[in-house]
Design a protein around this motif. Structure first.
Motif, PDB file in Angstrom:
ATOM      1  N   ASN A  16      54.848  64.524  93.903  1.00 57.06           N
ATOM      2  CA  ASN A  16      53.840  64.751  92.860  1.00 57.06           C
ATOM      3  C   ASN A  16      53.261  63.472  92.265  1.00 57.06           C
ATOM      4  OD1 ASN A  16      53.957  67.520  93.083  1.00 57.06           O
ATOM      5  ND2 ASN A  16      55.466  67.764  91.467  1.00 57.06           N
ATOM      6  N   SER A  17      54.109  62.534  91.872  1.00 56.42           N
ATOM      7  CA  SER A  17      53.617  61.305  91.235  1.00 56.42           C
ATOM      8  C   SER A  17      52.810  60.456  92.200  1.00 56.42           C
ATOM      9  CB  SER A  17      54.785  60.482  90.684  1.00 56.42           C
ATOM     10  OG  SER A  17      55.427  61.186  89.647  1.00 56.42           O
ATOM     11  N   ARG A  18      53.275  60.342  93.454  1.00 55.92           N
ATOM     12  CA  ARG A  18      52.535  59.540  94.428  1.00 55.92           C
ATOM     13  C   ARG A  18      51.204  60.185  94.776  1.00 55.92           C
ATOM     14  NH1 ARG A  18      57.815  58.477  96.382  1.00 55.92           N
ATOM     15  NH2 ARG A  18      57.673  59.995  98.040  1.00 55.92           N
ATOM     16  N   HIS A  41      47.694  55.285  82.528  1.00 56.50           N
ATOM     17  CA  HIS A  41      46.893  56.485  82.819  1.00 56.50           C
ATOM     18  C   HIS A  41      47.771  57.652  83.265  1.00 56.50           C
ATOM     19  CE1 HIS A  41      43.940  59.107  84.793  1.00 56.50           C
ATOM     20  NE2 HIS A  41      43.063  58.543  83.984  1.00 56.50           N
ATOM     21  N   LEU A  42      48.787  57.368  84.076  1.00 55.16           N
ATOM     22  CA  LEU A  42      49.652  58.431  84.599  1.00 55.16           C
ATOM     23  C   LEU A  42      50.852  58.727  83.701  1.00 55.16           C
ATOM     24  CD1 LEU A  42      49.707  57.513  88.399  1.00 55.16           C
ATOM     25  CD2 LEU A  42      48.355  59.303  87.275  1.00 55.16           C
ATOM     26  N   GLY A  43      51.096  57.868  82.706  1.00 58.64           N
ATOM     27  CA  GLY A  43      52.250  58.067  81.838  1.00 58.64           C
ATOM     28  C   GLY A  43      53.568  57.882  82.579  1.00 58.64           C
ATOM     29  N   VAL A  44      53.598  56.869  83.444  1.00 58.99           N
ATOM     30  CA  VAL A  44      54.774  56.599  84.267  1.00 58.99           C
ATOM     31  C   VAL A  44      55.365  55.256  83.849  1.00 58.99           C
ATOM     32  CG1 VAL A  44      55.532  56.189  86.652  1.00 58.99           C
ATOM     33  CG2 VAL A  44      53.763  57.867  86.196  1.00 58.99           C
ATOM     34  N   ALA A  45      56.689  55.170  83.816  1.00 57.28           N
ATOM     35  CA  ALA A  45      57.360  53.914  83.494  1.00 57.28           C
ATOM     36  C   ALA A  45      57.046  52.868  84.565  1.00 57.28           C
ATOM     37  CB  ALA A  45      58.863  54.131  83.409  1.00 57.28           C
ATOM     38  N   PRO A  46      56.915  51.599  84.177  1.00 58.68           N
ATOM     39  CA  PRO A  46      56.569  50.551  85.144  1.00 58.68           C
ATOM     40  C   PRO A  46      57.494  50.473  86.354  1.00 58.68           C
ATOM     41  CG  PRO A  46      56.347  49.700  82.926  1.00 58.68           C
ATOM     42  CD  PRO A  46      56.967  51.064  82.806  1.00 58.68           C
ATOM     43  N   ASN A  47      58.815  50.619  86.156  1.00 55.83           N
ATOM     44  CA  ASN A  47      59.715  50.539  87.308  1.00 55.83           C
ATOM     45  C   ASN A  47      59.531  51.728  88.247  1.00 55.83           C
ATOM     46  OD1 ASN A  47      60.877  52.280  85.429  1.00 55.83           O
ATOM     47  ND2 ASN A  47      62.961  51.745  86.007  1.00 55.83           N
ATOM     48  N   THR A  48      59.249  52.890  87.699  1.00 63.17           N
ATOM     49  CA  THR A  48      58.978  54.069  88.521  1.00 63.17           C
ATOM     50  C   THR A  48      57.668  53.888  89.274  1.00 63.17           C
ATOM     51  OG1 THR A  48      60.150  55.486  86.958  1.00 63.17           O
ATOM     52  CG2 THR A  48      58.655  56.580  88.477  1.00 63.17           C
ATOM     53  N   LEU A  49      56.660  53.374  88.591  1.00 64.71           N
ATOM     54  CA  LEU A  49      55.374  53.127  89.235  1.00 64.71           C
ATOM     55  C   LEU A  49      55.529  52.137  90.380  1.00 64.71           C
ATOM     56  CD1 LEU A  49      52.310  53.556  89.368  1.00 64.71           C
ATOM     57  CD2 LEU A  49      52.102  51.586  87.836  1.00 64.71           C
ATOM     58  N   SER A  50      56.297  51.084  90.175  1.00 63.79           N
ATOM     59  CA  SER A  50      56.518  50.089  91.229  1.00 63.79           C
ATOM     60  C   SER A  50      57.088  50.733  92.485  1.00 63.79           C
ATOM     61  CB  SER A  50      57.469  48.989  90.748  1.00 63.79           C
ATOM     62  OG  SER A  50      56.864  48.227  89.748  1.00 63.79           O
ATOM     63  N   PHE A  51      58.033  51.634  92.293  1.00 62.50           N
ATOM     64  CA  PHE A  51      58.624  52.341  93.427  1.00 62.50           C
ATOM     65  C   PHE A  51      57.560  53.135  94.182  1.00 62.50           C
ATOM     66  CE2 PHE A  51      60.349  56.342  95.060  1.00 62.50           C
ATOM     67  CZ  PHE A  51      61.210  55.861  96.027  1.00 62.50           C
ATOM     68  N   HIS A  52      56.725  53.876  93.457  1.00 63.09           N
ATOM     69  CA  HIS A  52      55.703  54.696  94.095  1.00 63.09           C
ATOM     70  C   HIS A  52      54.625  53.835  94.758  1.00 63.09           C
ATOM     71  CE1 HIS A  52      57.555  58.298  92.737  1.00 63.09           C
ATOM     72  NE2 HIS A  52      57.283  58.100  91.447  1.00 63.09           N
ATOM     73  N   LEU A  53      54.237  52.748  94.118  1.00 62.90           N
ATOM     74  CA  LEU A  53      53.258  51.834  94.726  1.00 62.90           C
ATOM     75  C   LEU A  53      53.802  51.247  96.025  1.00 62.90           C
ATOM     76  CD1 LEU A  53      52.021  49.995  91.517  1.00 62.90           C
ATOM     77  CD2 LEU A  53      50.640  51.506  92.973  1.00 62.90           C
ATOM     78  N   LYS A  54      55.075  50.902  96.018  1.00 68.32           N
ATOM     79  CA  LYS A  54      55.706  50.349  97.221  1.00 68.32           C
ATOM     80  C   LYS A  54      55.714  51.375  98.352  1.00 68.32           C
ATOM     81  CE  LYS A  54      60.085  50.194  97.577  1.00 68.32           C
ATOM     82  NZ  LYS A  54      61.123  50.605  98.431  1.00 68.32           N
ATOM     83  N   GLU A  55      56.038  52.611  98.035  1.00 70.40           N
ATOM     84  CA  GLU A  55      56.073  53.658  99.066  1.00 70.40           C
ATOM     85  C   GLU A  55      54.692  53.874  99.689  1.00 70.40           C
ATOM     86  OE1 GLU A  55      58.816  55.528 100.279  1.00 70.40           O
ATOM     87  OE2 GLU A  55      59.847  53.905  99.237  1.00 70.40           O
ATOM     88  N   LEU A  56      53.673  53.956  98.850  1.00 71.77           N
ATOM     89  CA  LEU A  56      52.317  54.159  99.359  1.00 71.77           C
ATOM     90  C   LEU A  56      51.802  52.935 100.106  1.00 71.77           C
ATOM     91  CD1 LEU A  56      50.800  56.041  96.298  1.00 71.77           C
ATOM     92  CD2 LEU A  56      51.244  57.003  98.563  1.00 71.77           C
ATOM     93  N   SER A  57      52.159  51.752  99.636  1.00 70.57           N
ATOM     94  CA  SER A  57      51.745  50.523 100.314  1.00 70.57           C
ATOM     95  C   SER A  57      52.428  50.387 101.666  1.00 70.57           C
ATOM     96  CB  SER A  57      52.072  49.304  99.447  1.00 70.57           C
ATOM     97  OG  SER A  57      51.308  49.318  98.276  1.00 70.57           O
ATOM     98  N   ASN A  58      53.731  50.656 101.707  1.00 66.16           N
ATOM     99  CA  ASN A  58      54.472  50.562 102.968  1.00 66.16           C
ATOM    100  C   ASN A  58      53.964  51.555 104.003  1.00 66.16           C
ATOM    101  OD1 ASN A  58      56.054  48.473 102.033  1.00 66.16           O
ATOM    102  ND2 ASN A  58      57.797  49.771 101.516  1.00 66.16           N
ATOM    103  N   ALA A  59      53.477  52.697 103.548  1.00 64.92           N
ATOM    104  CA  ALA A  59      52.923  53.697 104.468  1.00 64.92           C
ATOM    105  C   ALA A  59      51.545  53.273 104.976  1.00 64.92           C
ATOM    106  CB  ALA A  59      52.838  55.058 103.780  1.00 64.92           C
ATOM    107  N   GLY A  60      50.910  52.342 104.289  1.00 61.48           N
ATOM    108  CA  GLY A  60      49.588  51.883 104.701  1.00 61.48           C
ATOM    109  C   GLY A  60      48.445  52.561 103.973  1.00 61.48           C
ATOM    110  N   LEU A  61      48.743  53.263 102.890  1.00 61.92           N
ATOM    111  CA  LEU A  61      47.700  53.983 102.153  1.00 61.92           C
ATOM    112  C   LEU A  61      47.077  53.166 101.025  1.00 61.92           C
ATOM    113  CD1 LEU A  61      49.356  57.495 102.047  1.00 61.92           C
ATOM    114  CD2 LEU A  61      47.179  56.921 103.127  1.00 61.92           C
TER     115      LEU A  61
END
Length: 106
Positions: A16-18, A41-61
């Protein structure tokens, strides 16, 4: 696109968050947004956001760029459109048609 690549992209979006993060960045466009603004904007903690950004970046999105002390994230429209093309390549009885609302950024 190979099926394995499609699975990687879809798996990255299958949370959901990603998914909300990716959709927000698609709406923002190729200029992207800084990580802090995304978190706010998403109301997400910075460490949680970092995790999601990393997942999407690693996937190539996602693509990222440094501007001063900020890191901006933007969708990789080529990857997104490649996934959409892969998912729809055999629709309509094999007649190849582009999705009507695909992004023209790439």
């Amino acid at each position: 696109m190979k099926p394995e690549s499609a699975v990687t992209l879809l798996a990255a979006l299958a949370q959901n968050s990603r998914l909300a993060l990716f959709r927000l960045l698609v709406q923002k466009g190729p200029e992207g947004m800084p990580a802090g603004e995304i978190a706010e904007h998403l109301g997400v903690a910075p460490n949680t956001l970092s995790f999601h950004l990393k997942e999407l970046s690693n996937a190539g999105l996602l693509k990222s760029r440094q501007e001063g002390r900020f890191v901006y994230y933007a969708p990789d429209f080529k990857a997104m459109n490649g996934l959409l093309a892969y998912l729809t390549e055999n629709c309509c009885g094999g007649v190849t048609t582009a999705p009507s609302n695909s992004c023209k950024e790439c």
